[in-house]
Design a protein around this motif. Structure first.
Motif: not given
Length: 365
Positions: A131-145, A161-173
């Motif tokens: 991928x050259x783009x990863x769209x993340x819905x939450x700030x850090x899903x890997x941080x769930x434990x 080579x992967x850039x990230x875009x966050x869905x801010x309405x959830x990741x920054x909520x």
């Protein structure tokens, strides 16, 4: 975000349905979403590059061209990209959409997207996806434990080579500076993805459709005084019944409820999701309760889940005397279209408003 809340979110997105208008137009500067340079130094809704996207901390990611291979963290961002017409570039997803949960017009395309992880995509698989783009819905899903795994570092994303875009309405909520009372953030996410993927025309059309629906509800309920707004409790049945999980005033559901002419009884809680007690719910004594169950994949299974949620409230000693329960004021609308950002948040506004104000709002979707 606390692990219990995040695990609840994980379960929610696993079966995702997908979040005078609600925003009145593009709000790139306010929401921190992508902006495209335009002649004269302004912004443009055209598919112009370079495009800058910012994360919750304000860090910028620059796109000189539209990405060609996209991986989505869950079905929320997948649905947005399919709606934007960029679905042919999605090469994989985590938290895939449950059976029958995507709208009919994009269901076939969604079913063809490879599943890289039934929940969070394993780190090695994501980094090796091409991928050259990863769209993340939450700030850090890997941080769930727990069994969620470890998220790649910024350096590892860069090396792959992967850039990230966050869905801010959830990741920054959870850390938003003020209560969310409209769909500006969701619309900003749609516009951001539209600009990053070069599908801004599609994004503009989707946002316009949302604003039209929400605007119609706003007009219909213009005569409802603030003190006449019914108290509304979103009952997240699938998060567990031992201790209820409330949606706070930073969650997109707070905006959906507010726009529908109701009052979130837990709108005084700062944050997105917060565990409360049944004593707290009793003290709020809501006028209406939404049976927020997650989509089971068929009408029959959904009806069964709604029935189970309602039965619990009618039988449980702490809730059977609530005003909403006594009067049978239950709203049967799924969790995902209420709490997860997407174009269907506007439909949910209409549906809730119709349930609460059937004489004023007749065009429920």
């Amino acid at each position: 975000m606390r692990s219990r809340v995040l695990c609840g979110l994980a379960a929610a997105v696993a079966l995702l349905v997908t979040g005078c208008g609600s925003s009145g137009g593009a709000k790139s500067a306010d929401t921190g979403t992508a902006t495209a340079a335009a002649p004269g130094g302004g912004t443009s809704s055209a598919a112009a590059f370079p495009v800058k996207a910012t994360d919750c901390a304000g860090k910028e990611t620059v796109f000189d061209s539209a990405p060609k291979k996209i991986v989505t963290s869950n079905a929320s961002s997948l649905e947005m990209l399919l709606k934007l017409g960029a679905g042919d570039r999605v090469i994989g997803t985590g938290f895939p959409p449950g059976k029958g949960t995507l709208p009919a017009d994009i269901a076939d395309a969604g079913a063809k997207v490879p599943v890289l992880g039934d929940m969070v995509i394993p780190k090695e698989k994501l980094l090796g996806s091409g991928a050259d783009l990863y769209v993340e819905t939450f700030a850090d899903m890997g941080g769930m434990g727990g069994g969620m795994g470890t998220a790649p570092t910024a350096q590892e994303y860069q090396a792959a080579g992967i850039k990230r875009v966050f869905l801010r309405s959830t990741s920054c909520a959870a850390t938003a500076p003020a209560a969310v009372q409209d769909l500006t953030g969701v619309e900003g996410d749609i516009r951001s993805l539209g600009q990053v993927t070069g599908t801004s025309a599609g994004a503009d059309a989707l946002v316009a459709g949302m604003e039209e629906k929400v605007g119609a509800v706003k007009t219909a309920l213009a005569g409802v005084a603030p003190d006449k707004r019914p108290g509304y409790f979103f009952f997240d049945f699938d998060a567990g019944t031992k201790q209820p999980m409330a949606v706070g005033n930073r969650q997109v559901a707070n905006a959906v409820i507010t726009l529908a002419g109701a009052r979130n009884v837990f709108g005084d809680l700062d944050g997105d999701f917060k565990p409360v007690s049944w004593e707290d719910v009793v003290a709020k004594n809501p006028d209406w309760i939404q049976l927020g169950v997650r989509d089971r994949g068929s009408e029959a299974e959904n009806r069964k889940a709604f029935d189970e949620a309602e039965k619990f409230l009618r039988d449980f000693p702490a809730t059977k005397g609530l005003k909403a329960v006594q009067e049978g004021h239950f709203v049967r609308i799924g969790s995902e279209v209420t709490t997860i950002p997407g174009t269907r948040n506007a439909d949910t506004v209409q549906r809730i408003a119709h349930a609460l104000f059937p004489d004023q709002v007749k065009d429920a979707q």
